[in-house]
Scaffold this motif. Structure first.
Motif, mmCIF file in Angstrom:
data_model
loop_
_atom_site.group_PDB
_atom_site.id
_atom_site.type_symbol
_atom_site.label_atom_id
_atom_site.label_comp_id
_atom_site.label_asym_id
_atom_site.label_seq_id
_atom_site.Cartn_x
_atom_site.Cartn_y
_atom_site.Cartn_z
ATOM 1 N N GLY A 102 0.777 -1.237 0.000
ATOM 2 C CA GLY A 102 0.000 0.000 0.000
ATOM 3 C C GLY A 102 0.804 1.280 0.000
ATOM 4 O O GLY A 102 0.251 2.365 0.152
ATOM 5 N N LYS A 103 2.106 1.191 -0.194
ATOM 6 C CA LYS A 103 2.951 2.385 -0.193
ATOM 7 C C LYS A 103 3.014 2.977 -1.608
ATOM 8 O O LYS A 103 3.014 2.258 -2.598
ATOM 9 C CB LYS A 103 4.372 2.048 0.271
ATOM 10 N N SER A 104 3.086 4.303 -1.674
ATOM 11 C CA SER A 104 3.256 4.991 -2.955
ATOM 12 C C SER A 104 4.732 5.310 -3.159
ATOM 13 O O SER A 104 5.453 5.602 -2.212
ATOM 14 C CB SER A 104 2.433 6.286 -2.997
ATOM 15 N N LEU A 105 5.160 5.255 -4.426
ATOM 16 C CA LEU A 105 6.565 5.403 -4.776
ATOM 17 C C LEU A 105 6.762 6.506 -5.809
ATOM 18 O O LEU A 105 5.927 6.694 -6.687
ATOM 19 C CB LEU A 105 7.107 4.100 -5.366
ATOM 20 N N LEU A 106 7.881 7.195 -5.709
ATOM 21 C CA LEU A 106 8.346 8.113 -6.742
ATOM 22 C C LEU A 106 9.671 7.554 -7.255
ATOM 23 O O LEU A 106 10.570 7.276 -6.471
ATOM 24 C CB LEU A 106 8.572 9.518 -6.180
ATOM 25 N N ILE A 107 9.781 7.383 -8.568
ATOM 26 C CA ILE A 107 11.014 6.863 -9.165
ATOM 27 C C ILE A 107 11.670 7.985 -9.964
ATOM 28 O O ILE A 107 11.037 8.657 -10.756
ATOM 29 C CB ILE A 107 10.715 5.669 -10.101
ATOM 30 N N HIS A 108 12.978 8.157 -9.708
ATOM 31 C CA HIS A 108 13.745 9.106 -10.531
ATOM 32 C C HIS A 108 15.124 8.524 -10.756
ATOM 33 O O HIS A 108 15.609 7.694 -10.036
ATOM 34 C CB HIS A 108 13.824 10.493 -9.883
#
Length: 108
Positions: A102-108
């Protein structure tokens, strides 16, 4: 700013893509969006030297421990590929496990 990846609509969490945080926008705007989007983890595929050079505001937040999201680093040389495929796969499985809980992720 952050671009969501279209996923199964049953998921309340999301994976976002973005350039290096604070590079093309202010630290305040970046932090506000991290908080508004409720991003738990920043998947950082950029090395520390490149961050220091290209986004000093992001580096200051990393060094100062002020990021509103936890950073999970796996540096890959710019325009390169992971040196150890199995190690990278393990890293991706860890990120997927966070997402699946249930965690949200930002990928860069």
């Amino acid at each position: 700013m952050f671009r969501p990846i279209e996923l199964n609509k049953q998921n309340k969490n999301t994976i976002y893509l973005h350039s290096m945080p604070c590079r093309f926008e202010s630290r305040a705007d970046t932090f506000r969006e991290l908080e508004e989007k409720d991003i738990d983890y920043i998947i950082c595929l950029t090395g520390d030297d490149e961050i220091r050079e290209k986004s000093p505001l992001y580096w200051d937040a990393i060094e100062g421990g002020t990021l509103p999201s936890e950073r999970l680093p796996y540096p890959i040389e710019d325009f390169g590929a992971p040196e150890d495929g199995l190690d990278f796969l393990s890293f991706l499985k860890t990120a997927a496990a966070y997402f699946n809980t249930g965690k949200s992720l930002l990928i860069h």
